[in-house]
Enzyme design. Structure first.
Site, short mmCIF file in Angstrom:
data_model
loop_
_atom_site.label_atom_id
_atom_site.label_comp_id
_atom_site.label_asym_id
_atom_site.label_seq_id
_atom_site.Cartn_x
_atom_site.Cartn_y
_atom_site.Cartn_z
N GLY A 54 0.82 -1.21 0.00
CA GLY A 54 0.00 0.00 0.00
C GLY A 54 0.85 1.25 0.00
CG ASN A 55 -0.42 4.67 -1.54
OD1 ASN A 55 -1.12 5.49 -0.96
ND2 ASN A 55 -0.85 4.00 -2.60
NE ARG A 56 5.07 6.75 4.87
CZ ARG A 56 5.21 6.16 6.05
NH1 ARG A 56 4.24 6.21 6.93
NH2 ARG A 56 6.32 5.53 6.33
CB SER A 57 -2.74 8.22 -0.39
OG SER A 57 -3.85 9.05 -0.61
#
Ligand code: C5P
Length: 408
Positions: free
Chosen positions: A217-220
């Site tokens: 995933g990512n930090r958005s």
């Protein structure tokens, strides 16, 4: 320090009146001066002392009090914004007819401030042709209608008619107020400039599954995308929101499609793009996904000390939407980069807009301290030629409004 603005909160007689206390509190905490005008029926649901304590001002109800100070018009004349929450079917009917048989009706008629209303009633009343017609009249006058949401009603039933969540009402109201009273500028028109425009917005960060319990995933957080959706709603747009794994609540009054992975977002965006006039790709989409998703949990006992992951490229949703755009469709992309050098950041943005084929690109620096998960954002907007058309630094709501200003 910001100058406090005067917000009049009108409360009418529905059970959702108890939630209006949170709305009043949020405006006060935002630094604005709040005056509550409650109908007598509203005070059967929530007490005057509560509202006075929370608003830090006297609560007015009676048309025949304060006559010497011409209170029936003074409150409305002094307002920068009026929010009616909850707005019952009866109060909506009175508003549509322009009736002024109580203090709230007089206040609204005597005011030129923008008006935001949050309807709350049972589904049958909301769907009644009389209410439908009254709401259409209010919309045609440029009044912002927030909600209602769909969900549990007062009794055991559920459906459309539940008052929108206080946080959403406050966010939409403040967006309307910010547009009506921009700092240091003359008051702009509060007429919704995107009335009826179909705007499709993606937000959040995709998750690419590795097995049933793990993902890449990512930090958005989705905050900028939610601000865009709220601002577009406040400006009258018909918003469709494609949301991936948000860390912030999605306003229930916005048509939302929940997705998980990049492939799911690709499918949802492609479908929704068929009817959209404007597309804003604010989501952080994974460029790669695991080639295969394990059916059962990956076990370290089976794998050993090193796990090799094979990743395959995801479709570029923005580039695909731009390549297949409908005539007249406006497409806005984002470029979240970790580059700290301003010139190199711009060069990356210019290369990206050419590659993606969108009309505008919103370039911002992200990292642990910037962009993702923060309240504020700093962006540079490029057009197709790579020319800077806007540079904004401020709350995600103010950045959202600058982005929406690109819609001609
Ligand atoms: O290539 P990059 O990820 O930097 O591009 C960012 C822009 O492209 C964003 O608007 C993002 O939503 C979009 N994007 C996309 N599909 C991908 C990757 C990014 O639509 N696979």
């Amino acid at each position: 320090m910001k100058t406090p603005r005067t917000i009049v909160v009108g409360i009418t007689g529905g059970i959702a009146a108890y939630k209006a206390v949170n709305i009043v509190r949020a405006f006060v905490l935002n630094g604005d001066s709040v005056h509550v005008v409650a109908t007598p029926a509203a005070l059967r649901f929530v007490g005057k002392p509560t509202l006075e304590a929370i608003s830090r001002n006297p609560v007015h109800t009676d048309l025949y009090e304060g006559v010497a100070e011409v209170r029936h018009v003074a409150i409305g004349q002094g307002a920068d914004l009026i929010v009616v929450a909850p707005a019952t079917a009866n109060s909506i009917a009175k508003l549509a007819a322009g009736l002024a048989d109580d203090l709230l009706g007089n206040t609204i008629l005597a005011s030129t401030a923008p008006l935001v209303i949050a309807p709350a009633m049972h589904t049958e009343m909301w769907n009644n042709p009389a209410t439908v017609a009254n709401i259409a009249v209010l919309r045609s006058r440029g009044i912002t209608i927030v909600g209602p949401g769909v969900g549990r009603l007062t009794g055991t039933d559920s459906g459309a008619g539940r008052m929108e969540e206080p946080d959403t009402i406050v966010a939409v109201a403040l967006a309307v107020l910010d547009r009506a009273t921009p700092a240091g500028e003359a008051a702009a028109s509060a007429v919704p400039d995107l009335a009826g425009r179909r705007v499709l917005i993606s937000a959040g960060g995709t998750r690419e599954p590795l097995d049933p319990v793990r993902f890449l995933g990512n930090r958005s957080s989705g905050m900028q995308g939610v601000a865009l959706a709220q601002a577009a709603l406040a400006r009258g747009a018909r918003v469709t929101f494609v949301a991936a794994n948000l860390e912030v609540p999605v306003p229930t009054s916005i048509t939302t499609v929940l997705v998980g992975s990049a492939l799911e977002m690709h499918e949802a965006m492609t479908r929704a793009a068929e009817t959209a006039e404007v597309i804003i790709m604010a989501a952080a989409v994974a460029d790669y996904r695991p080639r295969s998703v394990q059916v059962g949990k990956i076990k370290k006992e089976d794998v050993g000390d090193t796990l090799m992951l094979e990743l395959v490229k995801n479709p570029d949703i923005l580039a695909d939407l731009a390549a297949e755009r409908r005539p007249g469709q406006l497409i806005i992309g984002f470029a979240a980069e970790t580059e700290t050098d301003a010139d190199r950041l711009l060069a990356l943005g210019r290369a990206k807009i050419t590659r993606k084929g969108c009309d505008f690109l919103v370039v911002n620096r992200v990292g642990k301290d910037a962009g993702f998960g923060t309240e504020r954002n700093t962006v540079t907007v490029l057009d197709r030629r790579g020319v800077i058309v806007n540079e904004v630094s401020g709350s995600k709501m103010s950045v959202a409004n600058c982005i929406l200003d690109l819609i001609g």
